[in-house]
Design an enzyme around this catalytic site. Structure first.
Site: not given
Length: 205
Positions: A16, A68, A93, A96, A112
């Site tokens: 969104t 990762r 989600m 980084l 946030h």
């Protein structure tokens, strides 16, 4: 004429906030070009939003994140190749690693749903509601290696109104997110955001 700020968007869900940026570009002349979208999940609806807007998309799945740093190396390479100047986390989600953060130093934005430093973490709206606060809000900050800890770029308050339930509050928080993210991106594109020697961010009018 303001040059368009080139951004890459990282998402994991419905997208969104991506849609809010797309709409602000189309309807409000936001001087931003979304050069690439990357989803950490193949079932994220944000992928369809990007494709509908003819934005190039890369889709990862959980196996990509088994390493990762290798995953973040691919992200940094993809976004650099696309010409992104800033990365915009829009419901991404995954945490980084320095591989991405060092490739885009102080140029990774995160959103946030609370007034940081209060109510960090993934349940900020619920945590604020359970605490009985009368005012919560939305924060845009620069991402770093700690969750919800980087320099604050902008904040907007969202009052808890009489008669609210948590669902009504969440709707207003998301509406505020959809306003503040394009506003911050406009400020960056127009050269109105600076960081001082104390790493405090200022946005001029």
């Amino acid at each position: 004429m303001t040059d368009k700020l080139k951004i890459g968007v990282l998402l994991s869900g419905s997208g969104t906030n991506l849609q809010a940026i797309i709409d602000a570009i189309a309807q409000d002349g936001l001087p931003v070009e979304i050069v690439h979208v990357l989803s950490s999940r193949p079932d994220a609806y944000g992928i369809e939003r990007a494709r509908a807007a003819a934005i190039p998309v890369t889709v990862f799945d959980r196996t990509v994140y088994e390493d990762r740093e290798a995953a973040d190396g691919r992200i940094a390479a993809i976004m650099t190749e696309a010409g992104a100047e800033y990365l915009v986390m829009a419901g991404y989600m995954r945490k980084l690693t320095p591989v991405v953060l060092d490739a885009f130093p102080d140029r990774v934005l995160n959103l946030h749903p609370a007034l940081l430093p209060s109510f960090k973490g993934g349940h900020a709206i619920r945590d604020a509601w359970d605490a009985g606060v009368k005012v919560t809000g939305v924060t845009v900050h620069l991402a770093n290696e700690e969750y919800d800890k980087g320099p604050i770029v902008a904040q907007r308050a969202v009052p808890v109104l009489p008669g609210d339930d948590i669902d009504a509050l969440e709707v207003r928080i998301h509406e505020t997110e959809h306003e503040i993210y394009p506003a911050v991106l406009r400020a960056i594109a127009e050269g109105r955001m600076i960081m001082d020697e104390q790493r405090i961010v200022h946005i001029s009018e």
